[in-house]
Design a protein around this motif. Structure first.
Motif, short mmCIF file in Angstrom:
data_model
loop_
_atom_site.label_atom_id
_atom_site.label_comp_id
_atom_site.label_asym_id
_atom_site.label_seq_id
_atom_site.Cartn_x
_atom_site.Cartn_y
_atom_site.Cartn_z
N ILE A 66 -6.63 -3.19 2.60
CA ILE A 66 -7.03 -2.62 1.38
C ILE A 66 -6.88 -0.81 1.86
CG2 ILE A 66 -9.76 -1.73 0.42
CD1 ILE A 66 -10.75 -4.51 0.15
N ARG A 67 -7.36 -0.83 3.25
CA ARG A 67 -6.81 0.62 3.46
C ARG A 67 -5.39 1.01 3.64
NH1 ARG A 67 -7.84 4.22 8.41
NH2 ARG A 67 -6.14 5.76 8.08
N SER B 291 -0.73 3.35 -0.63
CA SER B 291 1.09 2.49 -1.39
C SER B 291 1.17 2.64 -2.69
CB SER B 291 0.98 0.80 -0.87
OG SER B 291 2.41 0.56 -1.69
N THR B 292 1.53 3.79 -2.76
CA THR B 292 1.62 4.03 -4.58
C THR B 292 2.56 2.82 -5.42
OG1 THR B 292 3.69 4.97 -3.93
CG2 THR B 292 2.01 6.96 -3.95
N ALA B 293 3.51 2.30 -4.76
CA ALA B 293 4.02 1.37 -5.34
C ALA B 293 3.08 0.07 -5.60
CB ALA B 293 5.29 0.82 -5.42
N TRP B 294 2.68 -0.44 -5.31
CA TRP B 294 1.98 -1.62 -5.96
C TRP B 294 0.27 -1.28 -5.57
CZ3 TRP B 294 4.17 -5.91 -7.40
CH2 TRP B 294 6.04 -5.99 -7.80
N GLN B 295 -0.27 0.11 -5.73
CA GLN B 295 -1.50 0.18 -5.52
C GLN B 295 -2.56 -0.18 -6.84
OE1 GLN B 295 -2.73 4.47 -6.09
NE2 GLN B 295 -3.89 4.50 -3.99
N TRP B 296 -1.99 -0.46 -7.68
CA TRP B 296 -2.79 -0.87 -8.81
C TRP B 296 -3.26 -2.00 -8.62
CZ3 TRP B 296 -0.75 -4.70 -11.97
CH2 TRP B 296 0.79 -4.28 -11.71
N ILE B 297 -1.81 -3.36 -8.00
CA ILE B 297 -2.14 -4.69 -8.16
C ILE B 297 -2.51 -4.98 -6.70
CG2 ILE B 297 0.11 -5.28 -7.34
CD1 ILE B 297 -0.04 -7.58 -9.03
N VAL C 280 -4.47 -3.25 -4.15
CA VAL C 280 -6.05 -3.36 -4.04
C VAL C 280 -6.90 -4.14 -5.13
CG1 VAL C 280 -8.01 -1.25 -4.17
CG2 VAL C 280 -5.62 -0.91 -3.95
N PRO C 281 -7.05 -4.50 -6.07
CA PRO C 281 -7.59 -5.17 -6.89
C PRO C 281 -7.39 -6.84 -6.26
CG PRO C 281 -6.79 -4.01 -8.64
CD PRO C 281 -6.54 -3.33 -7.40
N ALA C 282 -6.17 -6.85 -5.51
CA ALA C 282 -5.90 -8.51 -4.88
C ALA C 282 -6.71 -8.85 -3.66
CB ALA C 282 -4.30 -8.48 -4.68
N THR C 283 -6.41 -7.14 -3.23
CA THR C 283 -7.80 -7.68 -1.74
C THR C 283 -8.95 -8.02 -1.56
OG1 THR C 283 -7.72 -5.41 -1.22
CG2 THR C 283 -6.04 -6.37 -0.37
N VAL D 117 2.99 -7.99 2.69
CA VAL D 117 4.38 -8.63 2.17
C VAL D 117 4.91 -7.24 1.26
CG1 VAL D 117 6.17 -9.63 1.46
CG2 VAL D 117 4.18 -10.19 3.44
N LEU D 118 3.82 -7.02 0.02
CA LEU D 118 3.98 -6.92 -1.48
C LEU D 118 4.47 -4.85 -0.95
CD1 LEU D 118 2.64 -8.41 -4.37
CD2 LEU D 118 4.93 -8.03 -3.42
N VAL D 119 3.35 -5.04 0.17
CA VAL D 119 3.29 -3.27 0.57
C VAL D 119 3.60 -2.89 1.61
CG1 VAL D 119 1.58 -1.78 1.91
CG2 VAL D 119 0.33 -3.64 -0.14
N THR D 120 4.44 -3.89 2.14
CA THR D 120 5.89 -3.03 3.24
C THR D 120 6.65 -3.08 3.11
OG1 THR D 120 4.54 -4.74 4.89
CG2 THR D 120 5.52 -3.84 6.02
N LEU D 121 7.10 -3.83 2.21
CA LEU D 121 7.88 -3.81 1.53
C LEU D 121 8.17 -2.89 0.48
CD1 LEU D 121 8.90 -7.99 2.09
CD2 LEU D 121 10.45 -5.73 3.20
N CYS D 122 7.76 -2.45 -0.04
CA CYS D 122 8.07 -1.30 -1.40
C CYS D 122 7.44 -0.32 -1.29
CB CYS D 122 7.35 -2.10 -2.78
SG CYS D 122 7.69 -4.31 -3.07
#
Lengths: 140, 109
Positions: B36-37, B42-48, B50-53, B104-109
């Motif tokens: 979550i931290r 991450s700005t690109a995938w924050q909207w999905i 944070v809720p996913a975690t 993976v999403l947060v790292t790569l994007c």
């Protein structure tokens, strides 16, 4: 589970066992109930693999958060390697659990665990990345 | 009078398994908080992300409840089967895998 109020009713209670609704049906629908100690040991092995997967994912998150200052793109590479290894371990742990439980139920020989190979490759690759980063830093 | 200790599992298998579940639960909670931290940065995938975690975090009490309902109290003398179930282990694997996908999403994007 089997329960009976008196010894005389014991056999009848066993005959009236509740229907088995456990999942996956493909596994629980065949074979015989193994020794509970073996089933519990299999469950603990699954949990140990799950914790290993979580440790790898935690490591990846730490690399991202703590700014460990690896050279060039290596920080991102290490995070991706750790994450992918953790992902394989977490998903693979369930399939290995199923396979072992199935073998126990059918009294078959237990097979080796392929996850160990993935884990060894992932951790080794991470180590190599860190070594490369250190070598680059020393060379500067 | 029967000796009840004679039937008791000397290896305390059920207790050891419950403790292993608790350790894994603690690890899941800690790693989820870490992810979550990372996701909030991450700005690109924050909207999905944070809720996913939040799903694995919320899933843990559900997994514990499911296991205690399915498996029940420690094995009693004369009981020859453990009510283990693939749904409990699958839920834990799915929660860990979800954390991995978010990372993976947060790292790569």
């Amino acid at each position: 589970m089997r329960r009976s109020s008196s010894p005389a009713e014991g056999d009848a209670a066993i005959d009236r066992d509740p229907p088995d609704r456990r999942w996956p049906r493909g596994m629980y629908g065949r074979g015989t109930e193994p020794d509970p100690r073996f089933s519990l040991a299999n469950e603990r092995t699954f949990l140990a693999w799950s914790r290993t997967a979580l440790a790898l994912l935690g490591g990846a998150a730490a690399v991202e958060t703590l700014n460990v200052q690896l050279a060039g793109p290596l920080e991102r590479v290490v995070a991706v390697i750790l994450t992918c290894t953790g992902l394989v371990c977490s998903v693979g742990a369930w399939f290995v659990w199923c396979r072992t439980e199935d073998a126990l139920r059918q009294n078959r020989r237990l097979l080796g665990n392929p996850l160990a190979v993935f884990l060894a490759i992932g951790v080794s690759a991470t180590g190599v990345c860190v070594l490369i980063s250190l070598a680059i830093d020393v060379g500067r | 009078m029967t000796d009840s200790t004679a039937d008791r599992d000397p290896g305390l298998q059920q207790e050891r398994t419950v403790l292993a579940w608790q350790r894994t639960g603690l690890a899941l909670v800690v790693v989820t908080l870490l992810v979550i931290r990372v996701s909030t940065e991450s700005t690109a995938w924050q909207w999905i992300a944070v809720p996913a975690t939040a799903v694995p975090l919320a899933a843990w009490p559900f997994i514990s409840l499911l296991r205690s309902r399915l498996i029940g109290p420690p094995v009693e003398p004369g009981f020859d089967r453990v009510m283990n179930d693939g749904r409990v282990t699958f839920a834990l694997s799915a929660a860990s895998a979800l954390l991995g996908v978010v990372l993976v999403l947060v790292t790569l994007c």
